[in-house]
Design a protein around this motif. Structure first.
Motif: not given
Ligand SMILES: Cc1cc2nc3c(=O)[nH]c(=O)nc-3n(C[C@H](O)[C@H](O)[C@H](O)COP(=O)(O)OP(=O)(O)OC[C@H]3O[C@@H](n4cnc5c(N)ncnc54)[C@H](O)[C@@H]3O)c2cc1C
Length: 160
Positions: A86-106
């Motif tokens: 239980c002293s083992y860990r992963m060292r890392a950075g993590s990010a979460l982003c929320e949004g909506e997908v828009v498809f680019e057609e141009d």
């Protein structure tokens, strides 16, 4: 070893820019989650993705464009004592982003976005053929909210 919330936008962006991949989570019309590993580009609050023109993800996103995108820097396995599990860990950075997908057609915008995606992986300047641009589906996700944490850090002021 501690976990820190990362509040400053530029530090969250550092995590995103240091990540090689992202994991795009979406939800279909029956409420089932669907998560895909994808390559990406990032610029000024927008995540850019590309895919084939058709597939399960496209079918889902046409009905529900909401996504949650997870990023993680290359993790490093660390421990305080090699014999204590239980002293083992992963060292890392993590990010979460929320949004909506828009498809680019141009066409011109699609080409610019392909450059943004390739810039994430290479310093080379690429050219894209007309069919290459036409055949790709470009996803733009303007980030509505973001959060990030650093795991496995030794620093004062930690939250866990
Ligand atoms: C490291 C990495 C980077 C990738 N980067 C990209 C990218 O930038 N753009 C891109 O379009 N794709 C990328 N992929 C592939 C991506 O994860 C999807 O497989 C692909 O986009 C097809 O998704 P779809 O929903 O259209 O699948 P479909 O072809 O419609 O899928 C059919 C079925 O196959 C299964 N399936 C689909 N994808 C996966 C998967 N990844 N793993 C396991 N089962 C799967 C699902 O159960 C699905 O129902 C990447 C994959 C990896 C491993």
């Amino acid at each position: 070893m501690k976990t820190f919330s990362v509040e400053e936008k530029e530090n969250i962006e550092k995590i995103i820019n240091s990540s090689k991949l992202c994991y795009v989570g979406m939800v279909d019309d029956k409420g089932s989650p669907y998560v895909l590993p994808m390559t990406f580009g990032y610029n000024e609050g927008v995540v850019y993705l590309h895919s084939a023109q058709e597939g399960k993800a496209i079918r889902i996103l046409c009905k529900n464009p909401k996504v949650c995108i997870a990023f993680c820097t290359d993790p490093e396995l660390i421990w305080q004592h090699p014999d204590v599990a239980c002293s083992y860990r992963m060292r890392a950075g993590s990010a979460l982003c929320e949004g909506e997908v828009v498809f680019e057609e141009d066409f011109v915008e699609k080409e610019k976005i392909l450059h943004i995606i390739m810039r994430h992986y290479s310093n080379k300047t690429f050219t894209f053929s007309v069919p290459a641009v036409n055949n790709v589906k470009i996803w733009k996700v303007e980030i509505k909210s973001m959060s990030a944490k650093e795991f496995g850090v030794m620093r004062p002021g930690s939250i866990t």
